[in-house]
Each structure stands twice: as C-alpha cells, then as structure tokens.
Scaffold this motif. Structure first.
Motif, PDB file in Angstrom:
ATOM      1  N   ALA A   1       4.258 -16.245  11.196  1.00 23.23           N
ATOM      2  CA  ALA A   1       4.766 -15.030  10.552  1.00 23.23           C
ATOM      3  C   ALA A   1       4.549 -15.080   9.046  1.00 23.23           C
ATOM      4  O   ALA A   1       4.190 -14.089   8.421  1.00 23.23           O
ATOM      5  CB  ALA A   1       6.255 -14.856  10.862  1.00 23.23           C
ATOM      6  N   LEU A   2       4.764 -16.232   8.466  1.00 24.75           N
ATOM      7  CA  LEU A   2       4.581 -16.366   7.023  1.00 24.75           C
ATOM      8  C   LEU A   2       3.122 -16.215   6.623  1.00 24.75           C
ATOM      9  O   LEU A   2       2.818 -15.947   5.462  1.00 24.75           O
ATOM     10  CB  LEU A   2       5.099 -17.729   6.550  1.00 24.75           C
ATOM     11  N   ALA A   3       2.218 -16.393   7.570  1.00 24.70           N
ATOM     12  CA  ALA A   3       0.799 -16.304   7.259  1.00 24.70           C
ATOM     13  C   ALA A   3       0.258 -14.885   7.378  1.00 24.70           C
ATOM     14  O   ALA A   3      -0.890 -14.641   7.076  1.00 24.70           O
ATOM     15  CB  ALA A   3       0.008 -17.212   8.197  1.00 24.70           C
ATOM     16  N   THR A   4       1.081 -13.930   7.817  1.00 26.62           N
ATOM     17  CA  THR A   4       0.583 -12.569   7.981  1.00 26.62           C
ATOM     18  C   THR A   4       0.813 -11.768   6.717  1.00 26.62           C
ATOM     19  O   THR A   4       1.775 -11.990   5.989  1.00 26.62           O
ATOM     20  CB  THR A   4       1.313 -11.870   9.142  1.00 26.62           C
ATOM     21  N   PRO A   5      -0.086 -10.809   6.430  1.00 26.90           N
ATOM     22  CA  PRO A   5       0.100  -9.982   5.235  1.00 26.90           C
ATOM     23  C   PRO A   5       1.334  -9.108   5.369  1.00 26.90           C
ATOM     24  O   PRO A   5       1.710  -8.733   6.468  1.00 26.90           O
ATOM     25  CB  PRO A   5      -1.179  -9.125   5.195  1.00 26.90           C
ATOM     26  N   PHE A   6       1.957  -8.771   4.243  1.00 21.68           N
ATOM     27  CA  PHE A   6       3.021  -7.784   4.290  1.00 21.68           C
ATOM     28  C   PHE A   6       2.698  -6.675   3.316  1.00 21.68           C
ATOM     29  O   PHE A   6       2.202  -6.924   2.236  1.00 21.68           O
ATOM     30  CB  PHE A   6       4.391  -8.391   3.976  1.00 21.68           C
ATOM     31  N   PRO A   7       2.986  -5.425   3.723  1.00 24.14           N
ATOM     32  CA  PRO A   7       2.800  -4.324   2.789  1.00 24.14           C
ATOM     33  C   PRO A   7       3.891  -4.346   1.737  1.00 24.14           C
ATOM     34  O   PRO A   7       5.005  -4.759   2.018  1.00 24.14           O
ATOM     35  CB  PRO A   7       2.887  -3.075   3.677  1.00 24.14           C
ATOM     36  N   VAL A   8       3.599  -3.915   0.533  1.00 19.05           N
ATOM     37  CA  VAL A   8       4.601  -3.987  -0.531  1.00 19.05           C
ATOM     38  C   VAL A   8       4.582  -2.710  -1.350  1.00 19.05           C
ATOM     39  O   VAL A   8       3.803  -2.569  -2.240  1.00 19.05           O
ATOM     40  CB  VAL A   8       4.347  -5.189  -1.442  1.00 19.05           C
ATOM     41  N   ASP A   9       5.441  -1.795  -1.050  1.00 18.00           N
ATOM     42  CA  ASP A   9       5.451  -0.518  -1.722  1.00 18.00           C
ATOM     43  C   ASP A   9       6.819  -0.057  -2.193  1.00 18.00           C
ATOM     44  O   ASP A   9       6.889   0.885  -2.943  1.00 18.00           O
ATOM     45  CB  ASP A   9       4.933   0.556  -0.759  1.00 18.00           C
ATOM     46  N   ALA A  10       7.896  -0.593  -1.639  1.00 17.56           N
ATOM     47  CA  ALA A  10       9.193   0.023  -1.874  1.00 17.56           C
ATOM     48  C   ALA A  10       9.910  -0.505  -3.109  1.00 17.56           C
ATOM     49  O   ALA A  10       9.575  -1.558  -3.619  1.00 17.56           O
ATOM     50  CB  ALA A  10      10.067  -0.213  -0.659  1.00 17.56           C
ATOM     51  N   PRO A  11      11.008   0.277  -3.623  1.00 17.26           N
ATOM     52  CA  PRO A  11      11.736  -0.182  -4.807  1.00 17.26           C
ATOM     53  C   PRO A  11      12.759  -1.220  -4.417  1.00 17.26           C
ATOM     54  O   PRO A  11      13.654  -0.936  -3.685  1.00 17.26           O
ATOM     55  CB  PRO A  11      12.455   1.038  -5.317  1.00 17.26           C
TER      56      PRO A  11
ATOM     57  N   PRO B   1      15.246  -6.811 -10.345  1.00 17.33           N
ATOM     58  CA  PRO B   1      16.054  -7.496  -9.335  1.00 17.33           C
ATOM     59  C   PRO B   1      16.197  -6.745  -8.018  1.00 17.33           C
ATOM     60  O   PRO B   1      16.716  -7.309  -7.059  1.00 17.33           O
ATOM     61  CB  PRO B   1      17.416  -7.657 -10.024  1.00 17.33           C
ATOM     62  N   ARG B   2      15.725  -5.507  -7.940  1.00 17.25           N
ATOM     63  CA  ARG B   2      15.900  -4.737  -6.709  1.00 17.25           C
ATOM     64  C   ARG B   2      14.591  -4.454  -5.989  1.00 17.25           C
ATOM     65  O   ARG B   2      14.558  -3.657  -5.049  1.00 17.25           O
ATOM     66  CB  ARG B   2      16.640  -3.430  -7.000  1.00 17.25           C
ATOM     67  N   ASP B   3      13.524  -5.102  -6.368  1.00 18.24           N
ATOM     68  CA  ASP B   3      12.240  -4.897  -5.699  1.00 18.24           C
ATOM     69  C   ASP B   3      12.211  -5.721  -4.410  1.00 18.24           C
ATOM     70  O   ASP B   3      12.285  -6.951  -4.461  1.00 18.24           O
ATOM     71  CB  ASP B   3      11.101  -5.333  -6.627  1.00 18.24           C
ATOM     72  N   PRO B   4      12.094  -5.081  -3.244  1.00 15.45           N
ATOM     73  CA  PRO B   4      12.132  -5.850  -1.996  1.00 15.45           C
ATOM     74  C   PRO B   4      10.946  -6.784  -1.834  1.00 15.45           C
ATOM     75  O   PRO B   4      11.052  -7.808  -1.155  1.00 15.45           O
ATOM     76  CB  PRO B   4      12.146  -4.770  -0.907  1.00 15.45           C
ATOM     77  N   ALA B   5       9.803  -6.446  -2.438  1.00 13.86           N
ATOM     78  CA  ALA B   5       8.653  -7.346  -2.350  1.00 13.86           C
ATOM     79  C   ALA B   5       8.949  -8.670  -3.036  1.00 13.86           C
ATOM     80  O   ALA B   5       8.523  -9.743  -2.583  1.00 13.86           O
ATOM     81  CB  ALA B   5       7.423  -6.687  -2.982  1.00 13.86           C
ATOM     82  N   ILE B   6       9.696  -8.610  -4.137  1.00 12.79           N
ATOM     83  CA  ILE B   6      10.069  -9.832  -4.849  1.00 12.79           C
ATOM     84  C   ILE B   6      11.043 -10.651  -4.012  1.00 12.79           C
ATOM     85  O   ILE B   6      10.909 -11.868  -3.885  1.00 12.79           O
ATOM     86  CB  ILE B   6      10.650  -9.481  -6.231  1.00 12.79           C
ATOM     87  N   GLY B   7      12.037  -9.977  -3.417  1.00 13.89           N
ATOM     88  CA  GLY B   7      12.984 -10.685  -2.558  1.00 13.89           C
ATOM     89  C   GLY B   7      12.305 -11.318  -1.364  1.00 13.89           C
ATOM     90  O   GLY B   7      12.637 -12.436  -0.958  1.00 13.89           O
ATOM     91  N   LEU B   8      11.341 -10.622  -0.776  1.00 15.07           N
ATOM     92  CA  LEU B   8      10.625 -11.154   0.380  1.00 15.07           C
ATOM     93  C   LEU B   8       9.838 -12.400   0.001  1.00 15.07           C
ATOM     94  O   LEU B   8       9.887 -13.422   0.684  1.00 15.07           O
ATOM     95  CB  LEU B   8       9.694 -10.081   0.940  1.00 15.07           C
TER      96      LEU B   8
END
Length: 305
Positions: free
Chosen positions: A10-20, A239-246
């Motif tokens: 799972a960690l090796a799959t790409p993730f889309p990153v668009d949301a705030p 601090p609220r960017d979900p791509a950063i948290g992921l």
C-alpha cells in the motif's frame, strides 16, 4: 519494525494529492528502506493563473476572463470561442491571449498535447524584447507536457522559463522549480530533482508544497532524517493539508513509529474525510491495525515467570 507485506504494498502505490491536516511530529526516525511512492503532482495545468502576457490594452484581460468563463460553463462552446478569437486576432498580443485561453481549456478537456501546442503558439507570439512576460506561459507548457507524459520536453519548457532574466518574481520561479523537480523525477533524474527542490526552498521558503515534495523525495531515497525534517517544515507552513499528513504518516511508519503514523492518518480522516488522501489513510490504518491498549502494553512489559 516489521509490518505486513500488504502495508508495504500500500505504501508503494501512488496517492492523488489535491485537497486542503494535522501534522505528525516527533523524534527523527532511524534510517530504514523507503517505499517507491512517486512524487505527487498536485497542480493541474488549468488551475494555474492566467499568464503574464504584456497588458498593453485594458480590454484583453477581461476578454481572457470571459473566454475562460465561457469554457467553465460549456467547454465545447469555450473551445470554439477561443479558436474564433485566435483565428481573428488582429495583433500578436490578442493571439497570445487567445492561445492561452485555448490551452487552458484544452487542458481542462484532457488534451494535454493540444494544450502544449496552444501555449507554445502563445509564447511564439510574444516579441523577444518582452520575453520576460512569457514566464507563466512557459510553465503552463511544461505542465501540459508533463501531464502528457513527456518529462524531457517538460523539463525543457521549465528550463526556458528559469533562464528568463528580469522576471523579478521569486515565488513564481520557486513554483517552476517545484514543477521542474517533478519532471526530473519522471525522467529518472533524481539527484537533479533534489537540487531543483533546494532551489525552490531558497526562492520560496514559505511554500509548503516544496517541502512536502522534498520530504517525499528524501523518503524515497531512504534518508528518513531529512524526510522527517522537511515534512515538519511543510506541516508548519500548512498544518491542514491532508497530503502533508498522509506523507508524515508514511515517513513515521517506515521509521517504526506506528503510533505517530496512526495519529497522522487519523488526522487526515478527521480533517478531510471526503478527500482522496482520507481514503488512502483509511486503507493504511486498516492494515496497521488498532492501537494497543494500555493493559496490553503493560502485559507485554511484564517479565515471564
């Protein structure tokens, strides 16, 4: 830390990153092998602001805005309007703006090759003495080429943009360095991509996306210390960017800090529940499993008689 093969996959799959998302912070991890998660491409061509063609006539920006507004309401009508404007344009300036509108709408339609050609035509119509005004159009052409899968051509457009003199816009140049890093990664030029991101940090140190991408790149290269430092900077900027948290959770789990990873991914789910990042985080959390209870932890800590 040992964790199940499904989680590694799972960690090796790409993730889309668009949301705030809330950030994961903590002690720097110890080095472990990083998964090959690609650097995300966050900004679409059509999200870029209208370019900086020389504004010698006051009605032209309004006409460009009207052309784009038509395309937002009816894409087919917008494309037709842009082509009519381009074909009847009496000046190079109008031709540049018409091709810019056409390129943005073609990108919206998914025709990235056509968008690149339209942006190239817009750039070609700009007089050499006004070349500095082509900065954003060059970036748009590069992003269109990258979206079409032509990493080398994209790099060429970004190199042309960065070679311009007297643009005086460090933030815009920092954005282009970030886009150039994506193109370099796509072309397998990893070391150069790292240099591009270092330059992006110099030009635009407040841009959280540059720090996110350098954290991702460091993590991919197995430098989890650098990845941790950079993701903390990214989280401080946004601090609220979900791509950063992921990404923070990915870095933490690879370092053996499951609880920090769980905290990061939980925060993604809570703060942006409908986002693509939240869907990915839920999958990671499911495979990571429930947090150990305090009683279980105490039992594990007791010596066997």
């Amino acid at each position: 830390m040992l964790f199940p093969l499904p989680l590694l996959a799972a960690l090796a799959t790409p993730f889309p990153v668009d949301a705030p998302v809330a950030r994961q912070v903590g002690p720097n991890p110890s080095p472990q092998q990083a998964s090959p998660l690609p650097i995300p491409r966050r900004r679409r061509v059509e999200e870029m602001a209208p370019g900086a063609a020389p504004e010698t006539k006051q009605d032209m920006p309004d006409r460009l805005a009207a052309c784009l507004a038509t395309g937002r309401q009816d894409l087919i009508a917008g494309l037709a309007s842009a082509r009519l404007w381009r074909d009847g344009a009496p000046t190079d300036f109008e031709r540049t703006r018409a091709n810019q509108c056409l390129g943005l709408l073609l990108a919206e339609s998914g025709d990235y090759a056509g968008a690149e050609a339209a942006f190239a035509a817009a750039i070609a119509a700009i007089p050499p003495e006004q070349a500095a005004s082509s900065l954003q159009l060059l970036a748009m052409a590069g992003n269109a080429a990258l979206a079409a899968g032509h990493a080398d051509r994209a790099t060429g457009w970004f190199d042309r943009a960065l070679a311009l003199k007297d643009t005086g816009d460090n933030a815009a140049r920092g954005d282009i360095e970030i886009d150039r890093a994506r193109a370099l990664v796509a072309g397998g030029r990893i070391a150069e991509a790292g240099g591009a991101l270092d330059e992006a940090h110099r030009l635009a140190p407040e841009d959280p996306e540059g720090w996110l991408l350098s954290a991702t790149l460091a993590r991919r290269g197995g430098d989890l210390d650098r990845a941790q430092r950079d993701i903390e900077v990214a989280a401080a900027k946004d601090p609220r960017d979900p791509a950063i948290g992921l990404e923070a959770g990915v870095i933490a789990v690879l370092a053996g800090r499951d609880e920090a990873a769980r905290k990061s991914w939980d925060s993604v789910v809570r703060s942006a529940p409908q986002s693509a990042e939240a869907a990915t985080a839920r999958g990671y959390l499911e495979q990571l499993g429930a947090a150990p209870t305090s009683n279980a932890a105490a039992t594990q800590g007791k010596a066997t008689p």
